[in-house]
Design an enzyme around this catalytic site. Structure first.
Site, PDB file in Angstrom:
ATOM      1  N   HIS A   1      -6.282  -7.234  -0.289  1.00  0.00           N
ATOM      2  CA  HIS A   1      -6.410  -5.810  -0.579  1.00  0.00           C
ATOM      3  C   HIS A   1      -5.679  -5.470  -1.882  1.00  0.00           C
ATOM      4  CE1 HIS A   1      -6.642  -6.158   3.884  1.00  0.00           C
ATOM      5  NE2 HIS A   1      -7.651  -5.323   3.723  1.00  0.00           N
TER       6      HIS A   1
ATOM      7  N   ASP B   1      -2.707 -10.721  -2.115  1.00  0.00           N
ATOM      8  CA  ASP B   1      -3.266 -10.186  -0.878  1.00  0.00           C
ATOM      9  C   ASP B   1      -4.725  -9.803  -1.147  1.00  0.00           C
ATOM     10  OD1 ASP B   1      -2.033  -8.709   1.858  1.00  0.00           O
ATOM     11  OD2 ASP B   1      -3.835  -7.732   1.058  1.00  0.00           O
TER      12      ASP B   1
ATOM     13  N   HIS C   1       0.819  -1.225   0.000  1.00  0.00           N
ATOM     14  CA  HIS C   1       0.000   0.000   0.000  1.00  0.00           C
ATOM     15  C   HIS C   1       0.848   1.269   0.000  1.00  0.00           C
ATOM     16  CE1 HIS C   1      -3.478  -2.450   0.470  1.00  0.00           C
ATOM     17  NE2 HIS C   1      -3.170  -2.852   1.685  1.00  0.00           N
TER      18      HIS C   1
ATOM     19  N   ASP D   1      -4.625 -12.856   3.740  1.00  0.00           N
ATOM     20  CA  ASP D   1      -5.875 -12.308   4.276  1.00  0.00           C
ATOM     21  C   ASP D   1      -7.096 -12.508   3.373  1.00  0.00           C
ATOM     22  OD1 ASP D   1      -4.636 -10.549   2.537  1.00  0.00           O
ATOM     23  OD2 ASP D   1      -4.639  -8.833   3.911  1.00  0.00           O
TER      24      ASP D   1
HETATM   25 ZN   LIG Z   1      -4.043  -7.165   2.920  1.00  0.00          ZN
END
Ligand SMILES: [Zn+2]
Length: 336
Positions: free
Chosen positions: A156, A154, A116, A242
């Site tokens: 996200h 991931d 991120h 995740d």
């Molecule tokens: Zn994540």
């Protein structure tokens, strides 16, 4: 396969109870040991900071260094820095450089996570940096240069990696929970890259509730065809656990079967592959997933003791709609 790990990665410590905490690595290493994996201490590289400076905005890097010097600090409500963060982050970059130089398949069991983190910290339109400091995956891709692919599994969207590679002809593929339903709010199929990077950014947003069945379809129908056509020299996998159904932070419903399918597909390219730890907050999943990965690389086959998850019908319908969009945008650049 070597597993790069150091106690220095645990020196990035939160000021309060936080899901992204040093003990995550204890569970990862338990999984490595159970699978008979070999742990190797990475060497701190003199050129790691030069590489970090060349990938990120100089004033952002200096800001992070000042925070490390000050001790405990918060960049935003999600993201903290401690006295040991800078050493941990530079060592993570060093480990990826070492693995790329050796052209070997490796697991880099490092923290802090990175995907991120954008050019100057917060990436694109995200509200926070989402626990990330420097973008180790993107830095590794820029270091490796031509022919490097980054596959981000991931849950996200790797908004930082997308931002940093958006104008580069390095392939970035991300599978993630749909941005309308989860942080960081980007990762739509029409974000395909720009300039030299046009066509090299591939987003596969998945509806909440997506199980192994649809995930496997996405791997077969998009991820693997893109990778085979790009024919990477090496692959960096942003490995977040995740997307697992038991993770507390998101709403995909993968089991380790879905994960292992994706990891096997990437390994089937038979290219040096660097699995770089990103998210994953259920400790038991971190341990069992890592064990499965190490066995998979060592033995070529490993069946985790989990039942394959199937997606409900309304999720499958939404998935098909999204995949039509994905094909419409990416089909201009790739045979899908
Ligand atoms: Zn994540």
């Amino acid at each position: 396969m070597y597993v790069y790990y150091s106690e220095i990665f645990k020196k990035h410590t939160p000021p309060f109870r936080h899901p992204e905490a040093p003990d995550r690595l204890d569970y990862v290493i338990k999984g490595v040991v159970e699978a008979g994996g070999v742990v190797k201490e990475p060497k701190m590289r003199e050129d790691a900071w030069r590489l970090i400076y060349s990938a990120h905005d100089k004033s952002y890097v200096e800001y992070v260094k000042r925070l490390c010097g000050a001790g405990q600090a918060e960049i935003d409500g999600d993201t903290y820095v401690s006295a040991g963060t800078c050493d941990a982050a530079a060592l993570a970059v060093s480990a990826v450089m070492e693995a790329l130089d050796k052209r070997e398949t490796a697991l880099v069991a490092a923290r802090p996570p990175g995907h991120h983190a954008g050019f100057a910290g917060r990436a694109l339109t995200a509200p926070t940096q989402g626990f990330c400091i420097f973008n180790t995956a993107a830095i590794g891709a820029l270091y490796g240069g031509d022919g490097i692919a980054v596959v981000d599994i991931d849950v996200h969207h790797g908004n930082g990696t997308q931002e940093m590679l958006y104008e580069r002809d390095l392939l970035y593929i991300s599978t993630h929970q749909h941005p309308a339903t989860l942080y960081p709010g980007t990762g739509y199929p029409d974000e395909v890259g720009t300039g030299r990077g046009e066509g090299f950014n591939a987003n596969l947003p998945l509806p909440p509730g997506t199980g192994d069945d649809l995930y496997i379809k996405a791997i077969d129908e998009v991820v693997l065809p893109l990778l085979m056509q790009y024919d990477p020299r090496a692959v960096i996998v942003s490995l977040g656990w995740d997307a697992h159904k038991d993770d507390p932070l998101a709403d995909l419903a993968l089991s380790l079967k879905g994960y292992l399918y994706a990891l096997s597909a990437i390994l089937s390219l038979q290219k040096p592959t660097i699995f770089l730890l990103e998210g994953g907050y259920n400790r038991e999943v971190l341990q069992r997933g890592t064990k499965a990965l190490v066995r998979l690389v060592a033995a070529g086959d490993f069946r985790p003791e989990e039942t394959q998850t199937d997606s409900p019908l309304h999720v499958a319908r939404r998935y098909e709609e999204i995949m039509q969009e994905v094909r419409r945008h990416l089909g201009r650049y790739w045979r899908l």
